[in-house]
Write a protein that holds these residues in place. Structure first.
Motif, short mmCIF file in Angstrom:
data_model
loop_
_atom_site.label_atom_id
_atom_site.label_comp_id
_atom_site.label_asym_id
_atom_site.label_seq_id
_atom_site.Cartn_x
_atom_site.Cartn_y
_atom_site.Cartn_z
N UNK A 47 0.81 -1.23 0.00
CA UNK A 47 0.00 0.00 0.00
C UNK A 47 0.84 1.27 0.00
N UNK A 48 2.11 1.17 0.31
CA UNK A 48 3.01 2.33 0.29
C UNK A 48 4.02 2.11 -0.84
N UNK A 49 3.59 2.46 -2.03
CA UNK A 49 4.37 2.10 -3.21
C UNK A 49 5.28 3.24 -3.67
N UNK A 50 6.25 2.87 -4.47
CA UNK A 50 7.17 3.81 -5.11
C UNK A 50 6.55 4.21 -6.45
N UNK A 51 5.88 5.35 -6.47
CA UNK A 51 5.13 5.75 -7.66
C UNK A 51 6.01 6.02 -8.87
N UNK A 52 7.33 6.12 -8.69
CA UNK A 52 8.22 6.31 -9.83
C UNK A 52 8.37 5.03 -10.66
N UNK A 53 8.28 3.87 -10.01
CA UNK A 53 8.50 2.61 -10.73
C UNK A 53 7.32 1.66 -10.68
N UNK A 54 6.33 1.97 -9.88
CA UNK A 54 5.20 1.06 -9.78
C UNK A 54 3.90 1.82 -9.61
N UNK A 55 2.82 1.10 -9.87
CA UNK A 55 1.49 1.66 -9.66
C UNK A 55 0.58 0.51 -9.27
N UNK A 56 -0.36 0.82 -8.40
CA UNK A 56 -1.39 -0.14 -8.04
C UNK A 56 -2.72 0.60 -8.05
N UNK A 57 -3.68 0.02 -8.74
CA UNK A 57 -5.03 0.58 -8.77
C UNK A 57 -5.95 -0.36 -8.01
N UNK A 58 -6.79 0.23 -7.17
CA UNK A 58 -7.80 -0.56 -6.48
C UNK A 58 -9.17 -0.18 -7.02
N UNK A 59 -10.11 -1.11 -6.87
CA UNK A 59 -11.50 -0.86 -7.24
C UNK A 59 -12.33 -0.90 -5.97
N UNK A 60 -13.19 0.09 -5.80
CA UNK A 60 -14.11 0.14 -4.66
C UNK A 60 -15.50 0.48 -5.18
N UNK A 61 -16.48 0.24 -4.34
CA UNK A 61 -17.85 0.64 -4.64
C UNK A 61 -18.13 1.87 -3.78
N UNK A 62 -18.06 3.07 -4.37
CA UNK A 62 -18.16 4.29 -3.56
C UNK A 62 -19.53 4.48 -2.91
N UNK A 63 -20.56 3.85 -3.43
CA UNK A 63 -21.90 4.03 -2.87
C UNK A 63 -22.22 2.98 -1.81
N UNK A 64 -21.94 1.71 -2.08
CA UNK A 64 -22.33 0.65 -1.17
C UNK A 64 -21.27 0.35 -0.11
#
Length: 161
Positions: A47-64
């Motif tokens: 969860x504490x990534x190095x944004x220069x060399x990596x990326x992580x995308x999460x999906x959430x349900x903002x309403x439910x």
């Protein structure tokens, strides 16, 4: 409706819950072995990534369930940003795999990455079918314990290190 966004350090509790919700088979497909619990140090690393060399995308349900992670895709690039390796895991029945993979493919293309690669266990038929629909090629010599999947990205005008 789902929200896909970059992972943040404060997502660690939801990330832990995501992994706890998976079956042994799901965890084997993701980690290539039996993993029951990931230690705090590993969760922090995810969860504490190095944004220069990596990326992580999460999906959430903002309403439910805005505090529930439904899936995550991550990609880590080599120092030259020519090749990036992906990993993905989603809750079953959510239909998010394709959308998350599409998101990370577009991200890599926008950032000038040339190729996305991944390793998939040969019996992970859902993942192999998914990457095939996205245009990945599969390489398996029948001996190796994994199938390498590769996607060459079109030349992008995005930044290169």
């Amino acid at each position: 409706t789902v929200l896909m966004r970059p992972i943040r350090p404060e997502d660690e509790p939801a990330h832990r819950d995501l992994f706890r919700a998976f079956s042994e088979e799901d965890m084997r497909f993701r980690f290539f072995g039996l993993v029951r619990e990931l230690p705090h140090s590993q969760m922090a690393r995810y969860t504490q990534i190095d944004y220069d060399r990596e990326m992580a995308f999460i999906a959430t349900d903002p309403e439910k369930a805005p505090d529930t992670t439904l899936g995550v895709v991550r990609v880590v690039a080599d120092p030259d940003n020519t090749e990036a390796e992906f990993a993905i895991i989603v809750r079953k029945g959510q239909g998010l795999g394709h959308a998350l993979m599409d998101k990370v493919i577009r991200y890599c293309g926008d950032h000038g990455t040339e190729t996305i690669v991944g390793q998939v266990l040969p019996d992970n038929h859902r993942m192999l079918a998914l990457v095939e629909t996205l245009g990945f090629t599969k390489h398996h010599d029948g001996v190796a314990e994994v199938v390498e999947v590769r996607l060459a990205l079109p030349a992008a005008s995005g930044p290169r290190p």
